[in-house]
Enzyme design. Sequence first.
Site, PDB file in Angstrom:
ATOM      1  N   ASP A   1      29.106  44.930  78.269  1.00  0.00           N
ATOM      2  CA  ASP A   1      28.409  45.989  76.998  1.00  0.00           C
ATOM      3  C   ASP A   1      28.054  46.789  76.500  1.00  0.00           C
ATOM      4  OD1 ASP A   1      28.701  45.005  73.837  1.00  0.00           O
ATOM      5  OD2 ASP A   1      26.346  44.877  74.262  1.00  0.00           O
TER       6      ASP A   1
ATOM      7  N   GLU B   1      35.219  42.835  77.752  1.00  0.00           N
ATOM      8  CA  GLU B   1      34.060  42.982  77.789  1.00  0.00           C
ATOM      9  C   GLU B   1      33.501  43.028  79.136  1.00  0.00           C
ATOM     10  OE1 GLU B   1      31.344  43.186  73.689  1.00  0.00           O
ATOM     11  OE2 GLU B   1      31.431  42.099  75.046  1.00  0.00           O
TER      12      GLU B   1
END
Length: 259
Positions: free
Chosen positions: A69, A142
């Site tokens: 992320d 991610e």
Amino acid sequence: MMTSLAKAREAWQQPDTRLQQAAGRIGVRFRNLELLRQSLTHLSYVNELSPHLRDAVRQSNERLEFLGDAVLSLLVAEFLFRRYPDAPEGELTAYRTALVRTQTLARWARQLGLDDVLYLGRGEQPEPGRPVSERILAGAFEAVLGAIYLDRGIGVARRFLIRLLEAEADERISVHQEANYKGRLQELTQERLHITPVYRTIAVSGPAHQRTFTAEVLIGERPLGVGHGPSKRAAEQEAARRAIERLMAEGVDRDHGAL
């Protein structure tokens, strides 16, 4: 004889063809395939193998998702910074929001075929004919990005992501802009004129089942745009679009002018 749980644990600890398949789809040659395996392993799967939650968390993709992320945010910000050199901070933030959405990340995961190579627990297995949830796919994407960063560095992670960004950045940002004229107008008028737009409904026509709303947007005391639509929101968006066009024609997007 080995129990089914022991067999599953042993199978998970051995290399399998899905990792080679996943690496090929992602287009990255991993030095450490265990990082790739971890990025594809949902917590629900490890919970079925491990009696210790702490061990399960370490082996699942949650930590890589956290790292990915942060890498995603950095690389998307860098991409937008370079691609739109004249865009102010507010626009760049809006562009990043338009790109980095759960739906977008899930779609990229499907394009890469990650939904076919994930390690999922029985409770998260999709029903026949139904896709893996977007939440799980976005998290896996991610995590994969985090794994690429750890295994091959920021340069490879950047190249991997830019391939996806280049394919749709302008289109996604254009759609976002068209769908959020009110937000764009507010950013423009607050930054350039230090005024917040005010909307008001000036007319409603048509039968109850087919109303047409007319909205007006004012910048200070000045009516700047009028729009029509089947709802108040749609009418206000149209009014904002017309107001933006007018301000741009007047050069307010370039200069700090007074009304």
